[in-house]
Design a protein around this motif. Structure first.
Motif, PDB file in Angstrom:
ATOM      1  N   UNK A  12      15.391 -12.289 -10.844  1.00  0.00           N
ATOM      2  CA  UNK A  12      14.599 -11.189 -11.380  1.00  0.00           C
ATOM      3  C   UNK A  12      15.497 -10.329 -12.269  1.00  0.00           C
ATOM      4  N   UNK A  13      15.060  -9.986 -13.491  1.00  0.00           N
ATOM      5  CA  UNK A  13      15.914  -9.243 -14.421  1.00  0.00           C
ATOM      6  C   UNK A  13      15.620  -7.746 -14.459  1.00  0.00           C
ATOM      7  N   UNK A  14      16.669  -6.935 -14.350  1.00  0.00           N
ATOM      8  CA  UNK A  14      16.553  -5.491 -14.528  1.00  0.00           C
ATOM      9  C   UNK A  14      17.402  -5.125 -15.744  1.00  0.00           C
ATOM     10  N   UNK A  45      10.713   5.265  -8.490  1.00  0.00           N
ATOM     11  CA  UNK A  45      10.265   6.028  -9.659  1.00  0.00           C
ATOM     12  C   UNK A  45       9.962   5.145 -10.858  1.00  0.00           C
ATOM     13  N   UNK A  46      10.516   3.970 -10.880  1.00  0.00           N
ATOM     14  CA  UNK A  46      10.275   3.045 -11.994  1.00  0.00           C
ATOM     15  C   UNK A  46       9.100   2.113 -11.718  1.00  0.00           C
ATOM     16  N   UNK A  47       8.797   1.917 -10.466  1.00  0.00           N
ATOM     17  CA  UNK A  47       7.736   0.966 -10.109  1.00  0.00           C
ATOM     18  C   UNK A  47       6.351   1.555 -10.275  1.00  0.00           C
ATOM     19  N   UNK A  48       6.255   2.883 -10.380  1.00  0.00           N
ATOM     20  CA  UNK A  48       4.953   3.541 -10.391  1.00  0.00           C
ATOM     21  C   UNK A  48       4.747   4.396 -11.631  1.00  0.00           C
ATOM     22  N   UNK A  49       3.494   4.518 -12.029  1.00  0.00           N
ATOM     23  CA  UNK A  49       3.106   5.387 -13.123  1.00  0.00           C
ATOM     24  C   UNK A  49       2.923   6.809 -12.597  1.00  0.00           C
ATOM     25  N   UNK A  50       2.651   7.758 -13.474  1.00  0.00           N
ATOM     26  CA  UNK A  50       2.527   9.156 -13.059  1.00  0.00           C
ATOM     27  C   UNK A  50       1.383   9.375 -12.080  1.00  0.00           C
ATOM     28  N   UNK A  51       0.357   8.537 -12.140  1.00  0.00           N
ATOM     29  CA  UNK A  51      -0.772   8.690 -11.217  1.00  0.00           C
ATOM     30  C   UNK A  51      -0.522   8.019  -9.872  1.00  0.00           C
ATOM     31  N   UNK A  52       0.665   7.419  -9.696  1.00  0.00           N
ATOM     32  CA  UNK A  52       1.019   6.794  -8.424  1.00  0.00           C
ATOM     33  C   UNK A  52       0.721   5.310  -8.351  1.00  0.00           C
ATOM     34  N   UNK A  53       0.007   4.786  -9.325  1.00  0.00           N
ATOM     35  CA  UNK A  53      -0.311   3.357  -9.333  1.00  0.00           C
ATOM     36  C   UNK A  53       0.902   2.553  -9.791  1.00  0.00           C
ATOM     37  N   UNK A  58       6.817  -3.108 -14.958  1.00  0.00           N
ATOM     38  CA  UNK A  58       8.077  -3.167 -14.220  1.00  0.00           C
ATOM     39  C   UNK A  58       8.209  -4.526 -13.532  1.00  0.00           C
ATOM     40  N   UNK A  59       9.400  -5.082 -13.586  1.00  0.00           N
ATOM     41  CA  UNK A  59       9.566  -6.487 -13.197  1.00  0.00           C
ATOM     42  C   UNK A  59       9.160  -6.786 -11.754  1.00  0.00           C
ATOM     43  N   UNK A  60       9.429  -5.884 -10.828  1.00  0.00           N
ATOM     44  CA  UNK A  60       9.097  -6.171  -9.426  1.00  0.00           C
ATOM     45  C   UNK A  60       7.593  -6.172  -9.165  1.00  0.00           C
ATOM     46  N   UNK A  61       6.816  -5.646 -10.097  1.00  0.00           N
ATOM     47  CA  UNK A  61       5.352  -5.657  -9.953  1.00  0.00           C
ATOM     48  C   UNK A  61       4.711  -6.873 -10.617  1.00  0.00           C
ATOM     49  N   UNK A  62       5.519  -7.723 -11.214  1.00  0.00           N
ATOM     50  CA  UNK A  62       4.996  -8.894 -11.907  1.00  0.00           C
ATOM     51  C   UNK A  62       5.033 -10.125 -10.996  1.00  0.00           C
ATOM     52  N   UNK A  64       5.494 -13.210 -11.457  1.00  0.00           N
ATOM     53  CA  UNK A  64       6.505 -14.239 -11.727  1.00  0.00           C
ATOM     54  C   UNK A  64       7.838 -13.953 -11.033  1.00  0.00           C
ATOM     55  N   UNK A  65       8.053 -12.690 -10.616  1.00  0.00           N
ATOM     56  CA  UNK A  65       9.326 -12.349  -9.987  1.00  0.00           C
ATOM     57  C   UNK A  65       9.201 -12.072  -8.496  1.00  0.00           C
ATOM     58  N   UNK A  66       8.028 -12.353  -7.941  1.00  0.00           N
ATOM     59  CA  UNK A  66       7.867 -12.175  -6.507  1.00  0.00           C
ATOM     60  C   UNK A  66       8.748 -13.180  -5.757  1.00  0.00           C
ATOM     61  N   UNK A  67       9.314 -12.728  -4.665  1.00  0.00           N
ATOM     62  CA  UNK A  67      10.186 -13.561  -3.814  1.00  0.00           C
ATOM     63  C   UNK A  67      11.522 -13.896  -4.470  1.00  0.00           C
ATOM     64  N   UNK A  68      11.921 -13.122  -5.489  1.00  0.00           N
ATOM     65  CA  UNK A  68      13.231 -13.322  -6.101  1.00  0.00           C
ATOM     66  C   UNK A  68      14.330 -12.946  -5.107  1.00  0.00           C
ATOM     67  N   UNK A  69      15.409 -13.704  -5.122  1.00  0.00           N
ATOM     68  CA  UNK A  69      16.536 -13.438  -4.225  1.00  0.00           C
ATOM     69  C   UNK A  69      17.816 -13.111  -4.992  1.00  0.00           C
ATOM     70  N   UNK A  70      17.759 -13.227  -6.316  1.00  0.00           N
ATOM     71  CA  UNK A  70      18.913 -12.923  -7.165  1.00  0.00           C
ATOM     72  C   UNK A  70      18.487 -11.883  -8.197  1.00  0.00           C
ATOM     73  N   UNK A  71      19.234 -10.776  -8.254  1.00  0.00           N
ATOM     74  CA  UNK A  71      18.932  -9.722  -9.218  1.00  0.00           C
ATOM     75  C   UNK A  71      19.937  -9.788 -10.364  1.00  0.00           C
ATOM     76  N   UNK A  72      19.420  -9.816 -11.573  1.00  0.00           N
ATOM     77  CA  UNK A  72      20.249  -9.849 -12.776  1.00  0.00           C
ATOM     78  C   UNK A  72      20.250  -8.454 -13.383  1.00  0.00           C
ATOM     79  N   UNK A  73      21.437  -7.871 -13.569  1.00  0.00           N
ATOM     80  CA  UNK A  73      21.530  -6.481 -14.016  1.00  0.00           C
ATOM     81  C   UNK A  73      22.534  -6.336 -15.151  1.00  0.00           C
ATOM     82  N   UNK A  74      22.657  -5.102 -15.622  1.00  0.00           N
ATOM     83  CA  UNK A  74      23.566  -4.784 -16.720  1.00  0.00           C
ATOM     84  C   UNK A  74      24.791  -4.015 -16.216  1.00  0.00           C
ATOM     85  N   UNK A  75      25.583  -3.504 -17.145  1.00  0.00           N
ATOM     86  CA  UNK A  75      26.846  -2.830 -16.825  1.00  0.00           C
ATOM     87  C   UNK A  75      26.673  -1.623 -15.905  1.00  0.00           C
TER      88      UNK A  75
END
Length: 206
Positions: A12-14, A45-53, A58-62, A64-75
């Motif tokens: 899963x990419x962040x 705070x990144x997974x939800x919109x201002x109304x709470x939905x 955001x990648x974790x809500x998609x 295609x990335x459900x059940x990911x066990x490896x997180x790809x991140x930046x610096x």
């Protein structure tokens, strides 16, 4: 702590720089000392919109990335405060490995103590992995701790460095408590000997 040997899993990419621990797990979720149930606060705070939905972008809500066990991140992943809840939340979500060009030191150390393997790769290698994840749904990597190698679906292998002591502990599933318990017999012998040598140290406090 669960041992880490070889992991083949969905990535899963962040794609954000300088992700701090307050974004990984915001302060309102730090009231518990349990290591479970924290996935609801992960990147809250990144997974939800201002109304709470949930934010569908955001990648974790998609799906295609459900059940990911490896997180790809930046610096500089895991910068900010030293909260151990950050690796707890990642682990509760199912992540056993984080790949990035660099990590904040305290977060990096906390990962090893909680069964997560933080892997430092070159910036160009991480960029290639981001491109691979974006282009191919179901993108998986194999992370081999013994060989210190990350292998892509096309067979490209990236080598990573790791401290030998931390590698051995993670490979055998030993955190600080586990390491101490390896010497339980000698600790018991010492305590018994001290009771004889200095009995006043073991008197009940009244």
């Amino acid at each position: 702590m669960d041992a880490f040997t070889t992991l083949t899993g969905l990535v899963a990419p962040l794609d954000r720089l300088n992700v701090d621990t307050d974004q990984i797990i915001p302060k309102q979720f730090l009231k518990t000392i349990k290591r479970t149930g924290l996935r609801e606060g992960l990147f809250y705070d990144w997974r939800r919109l201002k109304d709470g939905s949930q934010d569908p972008a955001f990648f974790l809500n998609q799906p295609r990335y459900q059940n990911a066990t490896i997180l790809l991140a930046r610096d500089n992943f895991g910068c900010g405060s030293s909260r151990e809840h950050a690796p707890w939340a990642l682990l509760d979500q199912g992540f056993r490995c984080v790949l990035a060009p660099s990590f904040a030191d305290i977060f990096y150390n906390n990962c090893f103590q909680n069964g997560i393997l933080p892997v430092v790769l070159k910036g160009s290698e991480v960029q290639a992995l981001f491109e691979g994840v974006t282009a191919r749904e179901g993108y998986q990597l194999t992370v081999d701790l013994a060989a210190q190698q990350v292998t892509t679906p096309d067979g490209t292998a990236y080598h990573f460095e790791i401290d030998p002591f931390r590698k051995d502990c993670l490979y055998r599933g030993l955190d600080a408590i586990g390491l101490t318990l390896q010497h339980a017999g000698r600790i018991t012998e010492y305590e018994q000997r001290r009771r004889t040598q200095a009995p006043w140290l073991f008197q009940d406090v009244r």
